[in-house]
Write a protein that holds these residues in place. Structure first.
Motif, PDB file in Angstrom:
ATOM      1  N   ARG A 145       3.946   1.565  -1.171  1.00 35.68           N
ATOM      2  CA  ARG A 145       4.567   1.652  -2.504  1.00 35.68           C
ATOM      3  C   ARG A 145       3.544   2.154  -3.517  1.00 35.68           C
ATOM      4  O   ARG A 145       3.830   3.030  -4.319  1.00 35.68           O
ATOM      5  N   LEU A 146       2.354   1.614  -3.474  1.00 39.26           N
ATOM      6  CA  LEU A 146       1.302   2.025  -4.389  1.00 39.26           C
ATOM      7  C   LEU A 146       0.943   3.491  -4.178  1.00 39.26           C
ATOM      8  O   LEU A 146       0.784   4.242  -5.141  1.00 39.26           O
TER       9      LEU A 146
ATOM     10  N   GLU B 267       0.823  -1.208   0.000  1.00 40.82           N
ATOM     11  CA  GLU B 267       0.000   0.000   0.000  1.00 40.82           C
ATOM     12  C   GLU B 267       0.861   1.263   0.000  1.00 40.82           C
ATOM     13  O   GLU B 267       0.552   2.231  -0.692  1.00 40.82           O
TER      14      GLU B 267
ATOM     15  N   GLN C  88       3.930   1.456 -15.286  1.00 42.69           N
ATOM     16  CA  GLN C  88       4.181   1.118 -13.885  1.00 42.69           C
ATOM     17  C   GLN C  88       3.889  -0.355 -13.616  1.00 42.69           C
ATOM     18  O   GLN C  88       4.640  -1.031 -12.916  1.00 42.69           O
TER      19      GLN C  88
ATOM     20  N   ALA D  36       1.946  -5.889  -9.157  1.00 43.17           N
ATOM     21  CA  ALA D  36       0.706  -5.382  -9.744  1.00 43.17           C
ATOM     22  C   ALA D  36      -0.367  -6.461  -9.733  1.00 43.17           C
ATOM     23  O   ALA D  36      -1.533  -6.178  -9.415  1.00 43.17           O
TER      24      ALA D  36
ATOM     25  N   PHE E 177      -6.191   1.931  -5.605  1.00 40.40           N
ATOM     26  CA  PHE E 177      -5.972   1.967  -7.047  1.00 40.40           C
ATOM     27  C   PHE E 177      -7.244   2.404  -7.770  1.00 40.40           C
ATOM     28  O   PHE E 177      -7.213   3.272  -8.645  1.00 40.40           O
TER      29      PHE E 177
ATOM     30  N   ALA F  65      -5.359  -1.881  -0.888  1.00 40.24           N
ATOM     31  CA  ALA F  65      -4.529  -1.576  -2.053  1.00 40.24           C
ATOM     32  C   ALA F  65      -5.380  -1.484  -3.309  1.00 40.24           C
ATOM     33  O   ALA F  65      -5.248  -0.543  -4.095  1.00 40.24           O
TER      34      ALA F  65
ATOM     35  N   ILE G  74      -1.917  -6.755  -6.334  1.00 41.51           N
ATOM     36  CA  ILE G  74      -2.813  -5.636  -6.036  1.00 41.51           C
ATOM     37  C   ILE G  74      -4.094  -5.739  -6.855  1.00 41.51           C
ATOM     38  O   ILE G  74      -5.197  -5.667  -6.322  1.00 41.51           O
TER      39      ILE G  74
END
Length: 172
Positions: free
Chosen positions: A46-47, A44, A81, A89, A105, A101, A92
């Motif tokens: 990092r995102l 989370e 990304q 990815a 997004f 997460a 997530i």
């Protein structure tokens, strides 16, 4: 992040423990817990960092680009990304990394979609119009997830153009 990406290439997110991650990163478990409550919290963070960079760029360029070019660049950013860390990815986008997460997004997609209301397609009735950003967020998540499962092929630029065409078919 590198240690987590390596582990995700080997096994599902739900099978990765903090001990696995700490061992791979060559740190102690306590070091990990000094910074994060869980592996999901690490993702989370990092995102959040990546999404804030995208939002800053989108806001700074909203008035400088045509709606189509802005939309293309926003989509391209997302695809690039995702291609950088496809295993993360996937965790997530599939929801394996937890609801927070995936929700972050999706909220990002909705806020970006709402940033340029004049470029959004209209569905005819005002009471249905507010559903379009959520529809778009679901579509983006589904397409990105399928793209990761297909080995990030075709390339990010092709996929960004595809998404612009699909979300604004009358502009192409």
């Amino acid at each position: 992040m590198g240690a987590l990406d390596e582990l995700l290439a080997e096994k599902p997110f739900s099978d990765i423990s903090v001990s696995d991650l700490a061992r791979r990163a060559q740190i102690g478990r306590q070091t990990f817990y000094r910074h994060f409550d869980s592996i999901g919290a690490m993702l989370e963070m990092r995102l959040s960092f990546v999404l804030s960079g995208q939002k800053e760029w989108a806001s700074a360029n909203a008035d400088n680009l045509s709606p189509q070019e802005w939309s293309f660049q926003v989509h391209l950013f997302a695809f690039e990304q995702v291609a950088t860390l496809p295993h993360i990815a996937h965790a997530i986008l599939s929801g394996a990394a937890g609801k927070n997460a995936l929700s972050s997004f999706q909220e990002q997609i909705i806020s970006l979609r709402n940033a340029l209301p004049h470029s959004a397609p209209h569905c005819g009735t005002p009471e249905l119009q507010h559903f379009l950003p959520s529809y778009h967020a679901g579509a983006i998540v589904s397409v990105l997830l399928k793209w990761v499962e297909c080995g990030c092929s075709p390339d990010a630029e092709t996929m960004a153009r595809f998404m612009v065409q699909m979300t604004n078919p009358n502009d192409n």
